[in-house]
Enzyme design. Structure first.
Site, mmCIF file in Angstrom:
data_model
loop_
_atom_site.group_PDB
_atom_site.id
_atom_site.type_symbol
_atom_site.label_atom_id
_atom_site.label_comp_id
_atom_site.label_asym_id
_atom_site.label_seq_id
_atom_site.Cartn_x
_atom_site.Cartn_y
_atom_site.Cartn_z
ATOM 1 N N TRP A 120 39.704 38.668 42.027
ATOM 2 C CA TRP A 120 41.427 37.893 41.837
ATOM 3 C C TRP A 120 42.047 38.285 40.870
ATOM 4 O O TRP A 120 41.714 39.047 39.391
ATOM 5 C CB TRP A 120 41.059 36.281 41.190
ATOM 6 N N ASN B 118 45.593 37.983 39.009
ATOM 7 C CA ASN B 118 47.694 36.784 38.978
ATOM 8 C C ASN B 118 48.468 37.419 38.689
ATOM 9 O O ASN B 118 48.335 38.162 38.152
ATOM 10 C CB ASN B 118 46.694 35.352 38.903
ATOM 11 N N ASP B 119 48.798 37.012 37.093
ATOM 12 C CA ASP B 119 49.878 37.601 36.340
ATOM 13 C C ASP B 119 50.480 38.536 36.180
ATOM 14 O O ASP B 119 49.215 38.999 35.976
ATOM 15 C CB ASP B 119 50.433 36.719 35.341
ATOM 16 N N GLN C 187 46.057 39.669 35.242
ATOM 17 C CA GLN C 187 45.182 38.556 35.293
ATOM 18 C C GLN C 187 44.193 38.900 36.300
ATOM 19 O O GLN C 187 44.130 38.956 37.070
ATOM 20 C CB GLN C 187 45.433 37.029 35.535
ATOM 21 N N ASP D 147 51.153 31.587 27.151
ATOM 22 C CA ASP D 147 52.208 32.773 28.056
ATOM 23 C C ASP D 147 52.990 32.834 26.352
ATOM 24 O O ASP D 147 53.751 32.110 25.713
ATOM 25 C CB ASP D 147 53.105 32.642 28.723
#
Ligand code: DQQ
Length: 532
Positions: free
Chosen positions: A37, A39-40, A56, A159
């Site tokens: 996986w 992500n960001d 991520q 964040d």
């Protein structure tokens, strides 16, 4: 407590990379994680000339759980080398994940500020890098902010955006105030370890607008990113005579109750301890397909932004594929004449171009399948002129397409269609053309025969001064990035037939001044280790 194995970890680890590599939907010239996986984007930066992209990462499988920070470096923003994983959850405030954050230069020491996840809470943490940025040591002071602001009923808190202002550091932490809206809490510090809370920089209004709308502000702002565009530096209000004072841009990703909605930005002015918004804008017309963007100023002074291209297929399909999540191509943000942001892929993307084909100038009559231009790894650049009351269409990833007929209606087994409409200004003759703003649309209704993938239409307004359109389309298997006169629209598509045809059509008068097409080279030579 941290689980050792997640119920979704059904693909054995030693098979994940091979599984991911075998997937025809896996992009080849966008950055993707080795498998599992992604992500960001995190810690995006340039250090001693080298670009750094952290992200991520869950190497356990294609699902979001107990996130690590993956790391890759590049000399040119397009060719990437995997580096060893930068942050791994450990006993303490990040035991359940090292969530999103940034990298700053602390007087020559590379330093990460990120959200440590423990149980259901996320708190600011710091890690210090070795001079080569390959080893990271977590600060003993973690979490460096022990709790969200007291007495505020928050929806979430995580964040970071961190910058130097004079002798002090300033930090924003994304959040939301229940019953009001998203926000960013402002802090100040001399050493990145002890932070004084100042207050909310600015509070959004979740009650304004329709929660289903593409510009709804959400109840929490993820991945806040504040920067000065167009002149001067953040916090600098007295630029030298004759220099533009620029615009302060506050980017955030609108979130609500676990739902990652879309990236938005305010234009306005940051001064003292607050932000005065002027206008709210959509950042990418693809919404959640360009989520959690993060930007940095590179050595050349460019504002370079990356975003996370989420998947449009089911959780089960992602797990089965062995990978999930694509990093956008880096894009440069500039201020356009109207004071909004305009975007374009970094020019370095051209390093991957091969086998150039040029078509035009000529009129586009009806519908035609291009010969000599096809593929599922393409860079297409078009200059067009649209008369009032016309529609231009570009079909990509087409299978079973025909070139007959006036337009695209039918005539393809699978195809993803980009459409730009210039209204007539009065009720138009063609039913396809409506009066109103010029707009960019992406029609995925025939993108895939797989009924389980997302097929929603995406659209947004574009300016067509004098009918002129510069259209850039980057196709990388399931990842599509479209830029129409600087307005981006990013999506995913999952064709099942392996179609590679490219078609053009026009309703009304559309002149093709030039179409340049290239096949795009992949950036990874083959399988990569799951744990570089
Ligand atoms: N993803 C991260 C969070 C952030 C969210 C966790 C946005 O830090 O708020 O992986 O996609």
């Amino acid at each position: 407590m941290t689980e050792l194995t997640h119920p979704l970890a059904t693909v054995p680890r030693d098979q994940l990379v091979a599984r991911a590599e075998a997937d025809p939907h896996r992009p080849r010239f966008h950055f993707v994680s080795p498998a599992g996986w992604l992500n960001d984007p995190n810690g995006v930066s340039q250090w001693n000339g080298t670009y750094h992209l952290f992200y991520q990462y869950n190497p356990e499988g294609a699902f979001h759980h107990r996130i690590l920070w993956g790391h890759a470096t590049s000399p040119d923003l397009v060719n990437w080398t995997d580096q060893r994983v930068a942050l791994v959850p450990s006993e303490g405030p990040d035991a359940d994940g090292c969530w999103s954050g940034v990298m700053v230069d602390d007087g020559g020491t590379p330093t990460l500020v990120y959200s440590g996840r423990h149980g259901a809470s996320e708190l600011p943490c710091v890690a210090v890098g070795s001079p080569d940025l390959l080893s990271w040591t977590k600060a003993p002071e973690n979490p460096v902010i022990p709790a969200p602001p007291a007495g505020v009923d928050i929806t979430a808190y995580r964040d970071h955006c961190v910058w130097r202002e004079g002798p002090r550091w300033r930090q924003l932490v994304g959040s939301g105030i229940r019953g009001r809206g998203g926000t960013a809490f402002l802090y100040e510090s001399a050493d990145l370890r002890r932070w004084d809370y100042i207050g909310p920089l600015f509070i959004g209004d979740a009650s304004s607008g329709d929660p289903a709308a593409t510009d709804w502000q959400g109840t929490m702002w993820e991945c806040v990113d504040l920067f000065r565009a167009g002149g001067g530096a953040l916090g600098d209000h007295m630029p030298a005579a004759g220099t533009d004072v620029g615009t302060d841009v506050l980017v955030f990703s609108a979130w609500h109750d676990g739902d990652t909605r879309h990236p938005l930005y305010w234009t306005g002015r940051y001064a003292g301890d607050s932000y005065s918004p002027r206008d709210l804008h959509r950042l990418d017309y693809g919404g959640r397909y360009f989520y959690a963007p993060q930007s940095f100023a590179d050595g050349a002074g460019r504002r370079v932004m990356f975003g996370w291209l989420q998947e449009g297929r089911s959780e089960a399909a992602m797990v089965e594929a062995g990978w999930s999540g694509v990093m956008s191509l880096p894009r440069v943000a500039t201020l356009d004449a109207g004071g909004d942001l305009a975007f374009a892929p970094v020019p370095e993307v051209a390093l991957l171009r091969r086998d150039h084909v040029r078509i035009g100038p000529r009129a586009i009559a009806g519908c035609e399948v291009l010969s000599g231009v096809s593929g599922n790894q393409l860079d297409l650049e078009l200059e067009l002129e649209l008369e009032p009351g016309s529609v231009f269409r570009l079909g990509v990833l087409g299978a079973g397409v025909t070139g007959s007929g006036a337009n695209f209606g039918g005539g393809a087994a699978e195809e993803t269609v980009i459409e730009v409409v210039r209204p007539a200004g009065q009720p138009a003759a063609s039913a396809a053309v409506t009066s109103g703003d010029s707009c960019l649309r992406l029609d995925r209704s025939r993108s895939s025969l797989d009924p389980s993938v997302d097929a929603d239409e995406k659209s947004g307004p574009v300016n067509l001064p004098g009918g002129r359109l510069h259209l850039r389309v980057l196709v990388d298997r399931s990842a599509l990035e479209v830029f129409a006169n600087g307005k981006p629209l990013t999506v995913r598509a999952y064709p099942t037939l392996g179609g590679e045809a490219v078609r053009l059509s026009a309703d009304g008068t559309v002149r093709l001044l030039r179409l340049d097409a290239w096949r795009m080279e992949g950036v990874f030579g083959g399988p990569r280790p799951l744990f570089p």
